[in-house]
Design an enzyme around this catalytic site. Sequence first.
Site, mmCIF file in Angstrom:
data_model
loop_
_atom_site.group_PDB
_atom_site.id
_atom_site.type_symbol
_atom_site.label_atom_id
_atom_site.label_comp_id
_atom_site.label_asym_id
_atom_site.label_seq_id
_atom_site.Cartn_x
_atom_site.Cartn_y
_atom_site.Cartn_z
ATOM 1 N N CYS A 1 -27.566 -11.143 -19.699
ATOM 2 C CA CYS A 1 -28.890 -11.312 -19.080
ATOM 3 C C CYS A 1 -29.207 -12.799 -18.889
ATOM 4 O O CYS A 1 -28.605 -13.438 -18.032
ATOM 5 C CB CYS A 1 -29.948 -10.573 -19.899
ATOM 6 S SG CYS A 1 -31.493 -10.291 -18.988
ATOM 7 N N HIS B 1 -27.838 -5.260 -20.394
ATOM 8 C CA HIS B 1 -27.785 -5.448 -21.846
ATOM 9 C C HIS B 1 -26.773 -4.493 -22.473
ATOM 10 O O HIS B 1 -27.137 -3.414 -22.947
ATOM 11 C CB HIS B 1 -29.174 -5.250 -22.463
ATOM 12 C CG HIS B 1 -30.079 -6.421 -22.257
ATOM 13 N ND1 HIS B 1 -30.181 -7.450 -23.156
ATOM 14 C CD2 HIS B 1 -30.907 -6.729 -21.224
ATOM 15 C CE1 HIS B 1 -31.034 -8.352 -22.712
ATOM 16 N NE2 HIS B 1 -31.486 -7.941 -21.532
ATOM 17 N N GLU C 1 -25.331 -4.587 -25.250
ATOM 18 C CA GLU C 1 -25.542 -4.355 -26.681
ATOM 19 C C GLU C 1 -26.426 -3.139 -26.930
ATOM 20 O O GLU C 1 -26.414 -2.577 -28.040
ATOM 21 C CB GLU C 1 -26.145 -5.608 -27.342
ATOM 22 C CG GLU C 1 -27.623 -5.847 -27.111
ATOM 23 C CD GLU C 1 -27.975 -6.451 -25.754
ATOM 24 O OE1 GLU C 1 -29.162 -6.761 -25.529
ATOM 25 O OE2 GLU C 1 -27.051 -6.619 -24.913
#
Length: 230
Positions: free
Chosen positions: A111, A210, A212
């Site tokens: 990001c 994202h 994660e």
Amino acid sequence: MSRPLIGVTAYVEPAGWAVWRDVPATLVPQAYVRAVTAAGGRAVVLPPDDVDADVVGVLDGLLLAGGADIGPERYDRPPDPRTEARPDRDAGELTLLAAALAADLPVLGVCRGMQLLAVAYGGALHQHLPDVVGHDGHRPAPGVYGAHPVRFAPESLAGAVMAGVDRVNSYHHQAVADPGRLAVSGWADDGVVEAVEDRTRRFLLGVQWHPENEADPRPVTALVRAARSG
């Protein structure tokens, strides 16, 4: 075999816990640490610090985390009133990145981290994406992730890492306008840049979403794999 050490850049933000409120704290979402650990790495949290980048000498990989906007002076643009920059992060992360590039350390930008890569490579950003694409789909509401289709360039690093994936999450109001010397290798269905890379390096990838927060955080896994192979 010891786990590769992955530096994860951190925020300094007011935080609260127990009896404490609005205390300046160095923090990073646990999702980054969890993804690095699950991939077989050891996460090392790196607070903003532009004094030197000596820590790069003990790292096996660098993950530039998401967060607030990059100061537009870093890419020679006047500030938009909706831009919320963190000069300490810009200075510290650009210092780390320069050292990581000099050492050919594997690097993943997430990001904001992808946007920082573009700026470091001479590019520029759209400061408020809805003005460009005409919708808020990339950040539907405060704290609410969106989702959208994505496509990747054939024979690219992003395409190899994300093989079979055609949809990703989203939470950002800025985006890459000019990738500088990086190659664009991923796009959203509205044309927003979703992945950039430097194919001359061992591993340098930026993703706008994202990973994660995904059940299968492939870019983080690929970073740890590259760090281990080094």
